[in-house]
Design a protein around this motif. Sequence first.
Motif, PDB file in Angstrom:
ATOM      1  N   ARG A  76       0.860  -1.184   0.000  1.00  0.00           N
ATOM      2  CA  ARG A  76       0.000   0.000   0.000  1.00  0.00           C
ATOM      3  C   ARG A  76       0.899   1.238   0.000  1.00  0.00           C
ATOM      4  O   ARG A  76       1.254   1.774   1.037  1.00  0.00           O
ATOM      5  CB  ARG A  76      -0.917  -0.023   1.212  1.00  0.00           C
ATOM      6  CG  ARG A  76      -1.852  -1.219   1.205  1.00  0.00           C
ATOM      7  CD  ARG A  76      -2.752  -1.237   2.390  1.00  0.00           C
ATOM      8  NE  ARG A  76      -1.950  -1.402   3.608  1.00  0.00           N
ATOM      9  CZ  ARG A  76      -2.448  -1.383   4.823  1.00  0.00           C
ATOM     10  NH1 ARG A  76      -3.718  -1.205   5.028  1.00  0.00           N
ATOM     11  NH2 ARG A  76      -1.669  -1.557   5.866  1.00  0.00           N
ATOM     12  N   GLU A  79      -0.432   4.641   1.529  1.00  0.00           N
ATOM     13  CA  GLU A  79      -0.401   4.595   2.997  1.00  0.00           C
ATOM     14  C   GLU A  79       1.021   4.797   3.514  1.00  0.00           C
ATOM     15  O   GLU A  79       1.253   5.503   4.495  1.00  0.00           O
ATOM     16  CB  GLU A  79      -0.954   3.251   3.474  1.00  0.00           C
ATOM     17  CG  GLU A  79      -1.116   3.135   4.955  1.00  0.00           C
ATOM     18  CD  GLU A  79      -2.315   3.899   5.475  1.00  0.00           C
ATOM     19  OE1 GLU A  79      -2.308   4.212   6.669  1.00  0.00           O
ATOM     20  OE2 GLU A  79      -3.233   4.185   4.702  1.00  0.00           O
ATOM     21  N   ARG A  82       1.977   8.461   3.155  1.00  0.00           N
ATOM     22  CA  ARG A  82       1.325   9.260   4.194  1.00  0.00           C
ATOM     23  C   ARG A  82       2.060   9.104   5.528  1.00  0.00           C
ATOM     24  O   ARG A  82       2.271  10.085   6.252  1.00  0.00           O
ATOM     25  CB  ARG A  82      -0.132   8.837   4.346  1.00  0.00           C
ATOM     26  CG  ARG A  82      -0.912   9.699   5.327  1.00  0.00           C
ATOM     27  CD  ARG A  82      -2.343   9.234   5.458  1.00  0.00           C
ATOM     28  NE  ARG A  82      -2.455   7.923   6.048  1.00  0.00           N
ATOM     29  CZ  ARG A  82      -2.506   7.702   7.362  1.00  0.00           C
ATOM     30  NH1 ARG A  82      -2.441   8.706   8.203  1.00  0.00           N
ATOM     31  NH2 ARG A  82      -2.603   6.484   7.823  1.00  0.00           N
ATOM     32  N   ASN A  83       2.499   7.894   5.844  1.00  0.00           N
ATOM     33  CA  ASN A  83       3.229   7.667   7.084  1.00  0.00           C
ATOM     34  C   ASN A  83       4.585   8.363   7.074  1.00  0.00           C
ATOM     35  O   ASN A  83       5.021   8.920   8.086  1.00  0.00           O
ATOM     36  CB  ASN A  83       3.406   6.167   7.328  1.00  0.00           C
ATOM     37  CG  ASN A  83       2.112   5.491   7.689  1.00  0.00           C
ATOM     38  OD1 ASN A  83       1.168   6.129   8.147  1.00  0.00           O
ATOM     39  ND2 ASN A  83       2.044   4.201   7.456  1.00  0.00           N
TER      40      ASN A  83
END
Length: 105
Positions: A76, A79, A82-83
């Motif tokens: 992903r 995701e 974003r982290n």
Amino acid sequence: MAMQSLSTGLISFQQWTHLSTDAGRIYVGLIIFFVVAVCHQRQLKSHYAIWAVFGLAFAIELYGARYDILEHGYWRVTESLRNILNMSLMPFLLWLSAYYRLWRG
């Protein structure tokens, strides 16, 4: 065995502090930035401090990618990005403001 105990320890620490995963990443990024910055002569302008945060964020996400691939069958990427952004945005803004002397004193 060791990875399972590490994961269990991180989950229990997260429950003890009542922080979300995103808030925990933000705080870890800031802590790493400040620790490396204090150890380096240039302090908040330290290139080592910002690269340490970016390196740690990428390392954590590469480790998380392994879990994603094994659990979901794919990585992903959004995701993970974003982290990485969560972990490195605040230290990067502090570094930029110190490097370009937005605070004069």
